[in-house]
Write a protein that holds these residues in place. Sequence first.
Motif, PDB file in Angstrom:
ATOM      1  N   HIS A  98     -10.028  -0.834  -1.294  1.00  9.18           N
ATOM      2  CA  HIS A  98      -8.917   0.169  -2.347  1.00  9.18           C
ATOM      3  C   HIS A  98      -9.701  -0.258  -3.698  1.00  9.18           C
ATOM      4  CE1 HIS A  98      -5.678   1.222   0.314  1.00  9.18           C
ATOM      5  NE2 HIS A  98      -6.447   0.333   0.949  1.00  9.18           N
ATOM      6  N   GLU A 123       0.594  -0.837  -0.504  1.00 10.98           N
ATOM      7  CA  GLU A 123      -0.440  -0.022  -0.148  1.00 10.98           C
ATOM      8  C   GLU A 123       0.910   1.226   0.565  1.00 10.98           C
ATOM      9  OE1 GLU A 123      -2.739   1.281   3.038  1.00 10.98           O
ATOM     10  OE2 GLU A 123      -2.950  -0.751   2.889  1.00 10.98           O
ATOM     11  N   THR A 124       0.936   2.099  -0.782  1.00 15.74           N
ATOM     12  CA  THR A 124       1.097   3.335  -1.012  1.00 15.74           C
ATOM     13  C   THR A 124       0.854   4.464  -1.068  1.00 15.74           C
ATOM     14  OG1 THR A 124       0.933   3.367  -3.187  1.00 15.74           O
ATOM     15  CG2 THR A 124       3.294   2.405  -2.285  1.00 15.74           C
ATOM     16  N   LYS A 130      -8.499   0.533  -7.688  1.00 16.65           N
ATOM     17  CA  LYS A 130      -7.712   1.662  -8.125  1.00 16.65           C
ATOM     18  C   LYS A 130      -6.511   2.889  -7.554  1.00 16.65           C
ATOM     19  CE  LYS A 130      -9.410   0.463 -13.082  1.00 16.65           C
ATOM     20  NZ  LYS A 130     -10.266   0.976 -14.064  1.00 16.65           N
ATOM     21  N   ASP A 131      -7.045   3.707  -8.146  1.00 16.51           N
ATOM     22  CA  ASP A 131      -6.239   4.672  -6.836  1.00 16.51           C
ATOM     23  C   ASP A 131      -6.432   5.647  -5.440  1.00 16.51           C
ATOM     24  OD1 ASP A 131      -4.030   4.420  -8.760  1.00 16.51           O
ATOM     25  OD2 ASP A 131      -4.240   6.180 -10.627  1.00 16.51           O
ATOM     26  N   HIS A 143       0.766   7.558  -0.402  1.00 16.04           N
ATOM     27  CA  HIS A 143       0.577   8.983  -1.602  1.00 16.04           C
ATOM     28  C   HIS A 143       0.564   9.142  -3.112  1.00 16.04           C
ATOM     29  CE1 HIS A 143       3.793   6.384  -2.090  1.00 16.04           C
ATOM     30  NE2 HIS A 143       4.019   7.226  -3.853  1.00 16.04           N
ATOM     31  N   LYS A 144      -0.243   7.173  -3.224  1.00 12.61           N
ATOM     32  CA  LYS A 144      -0.771   7.082  -4.597  1.00 12.61           C
ATOM     33  C   LYS A 144      -1.807   7.127  -4.301  1.00 12.61           C
ATOM     34  CE  LYS A 144       2.410   4.719  -7.277  1.00 12.61           C
ATOM     35  NZ  LYS A 144       3.037   3.566  -7.877  1.00 12.61           N
ATOM     36  N   THR A 145      -2.432   7.618  -3.554  1.00 15.44           N
ATOM     37  CA  THR A 145      -3.935   7.687  -4.203  1.00 15.44           C
ATOM     38  C   THR A 145      -4.681   8.958  -3.721  1.00 15.44           C
ATOM     39  OG1 THR A 145      -4.343   8.085  -1.268  1.00 15.44           O
ATOM     40  CG2 THR A 145      -4.591   5.543  -1.482  1.00 15.44           C
ATOM     41  N   LYS A 146      -6.096   9.314  -4.578  1.00 18.11           N
ATOM     42  CA  LYS A 146      -6.372  10.245  -5.516  1.00 18.11           C
ATOM     43  C   LYS A 146      -7.450  10.673  -4.832  1.00 18.11           C
ATOM     44  CE  LYS A 146      -6.722   9.058 -10.039  1.00 18.11           C
ATOM     45  NZ  LYS A 146      -6.824   9.384 -11.718  1.00 18.11           N
TER      46      LYS A 146
END
Lengths: 454, 75
Positions: free
Chosen positions: A343, A10-11, A345-346, A13-16
């Motif tokens: 989760h 899981e990252t 995609k983003d 900072h990448k989620t929109k």
Amino acid sequence: MTPPDVSLGETPHKTKPIPYVSGEKPGVGHYEEFATTPLEFLHRAYEECGEVSEFDLAGLKTVLLVGADAHEAFFRAPDEQLNAAAAYQMMVPVFGEGIQFGAPSEIERQQLRMQYQGLKYEKMAGYYAKVAQEVKDFIADWGDSGEFDFYEAFTDLTLKTSTHCLLGSDFRYKLTSEFAELYHDLEQGLDAAAIRDPNSQKGAYKKRDEARMRLQQLITEAVRDRRARDFHSDDMLEIYMTATYEDGTPLTEHEITGMVIWFMFGGHHTSSNTSAWTLLEICRNPQYLAELQAEQDAVFAAGKEASMTTQRDIPLLDGFIRESLRVHPPLNAITRRVLQDFHYKDYVIHTGKNVMLCPHVAHKLPDYFPNPEVFDPRRPNPENVFALIPFGGGRHKCIGNAFALLQVRTIFTWLLHFYEFELAQPPEYYREVMPTLILRPSDPCRVKYRRRKV
Amino acid sequence: MSMARKYRVVVDKGICQGHSVCVAHAPKVFRTVDDGGPYPLVDLITDRPGDEELANVELAAELCPNGVIRIVYED
């Protein structure tokens, strides 16, 4: 247990951020618009935001997912993550406490095993003759020509067909108009407000609760009558009366009533509305009539009018039914409660929100359904099974889907063999409305019929 | 008749609800297994049935209410 949809690497900072639908009002968010024009609202949400959009139903944050990929992620998520029971608490006062989503999931699983007994493939073969008999009786006094309210007629007919198949002849022939009215009162308790608070005391909910109590009296009388006569039959009522939980406990009268209501509720209005839309589309598309009639006449000629038919026997009629389900899906708010961050995609949809799918929106996506506004009974099913979701999908998919199609097919094989139908009003007068959570044609639902010369 | 294996059968248990239409039409290829869940689930007796089963498997795939069965043709 780690749910499979939670990505391990899981990252954050990448989620929109999830796109938010415009037009919310202070205090109620988008609730008023959703409650009055739910389909228009959900279409707007998709057009504005795309496959993921968020809105606010008076405090209940809801995320709409649209498209086969999103549907698949939704339907494959485990119950511990996307939970149906928490999202469908409005069904609890209808079915009763301790039934389905009003019971712990372990009990619900065992109840579902009991319901499944009536929907096994080997049971289906016996249902065709019962449905055929009901349709035969239904048209017995129609005469050579006339006009009828097809919405009311199919509500009445499918109540009889499903009761006959599932609860037996004795129960069916005791069926009174009171029974239908009680079902109607139960259904009126399911509106947008019930998603938020099914226990509020508004008038419809009081009627809903009274109807539930009266149904329990009627069903309990039928159960006691069977027990007194030592009467046994190959139907669902028998299954409920003899079923036991895994610890050996039998169902109580309250539970038997709840199982009956659950079973009938799942199949009745969805099938009656599908029949109504199918008839409407048959009338709106007269260019197919001769071929449709020839197809049903062949079923009669082969002596199969009261026995099992498949889409191979009646491909065009089957196409009409499937296309009616695509264009006018009965249920349009398939919902789960997020119990563990989900989760997709983003995006991350946080615990506590609701996630929703809307077949009416999804079934109009041109990527899966070219020229989606065209009613095409020869349209092939999309390759991706998650694109077309009139019965939902995954573990909670409607287990009555094969039974529903069996009923509607048999109804139309008979109707089209004996009668021709014609709209009694201009085609545009028949609009889609959704007063409760089920999509139906607007009143007046009038159609003319004329006996065929066969 | 040739017994060449030109196709294989794939089932998606994640979307099966045990309707058993496949078992009715191709009992040499499909069975259901009750694992204690709400309904039994499809199980493949063989994923590479012979040519003589192809028509049955195609019918099962076509009639499965949940679209569980996929045939992968390898020729």
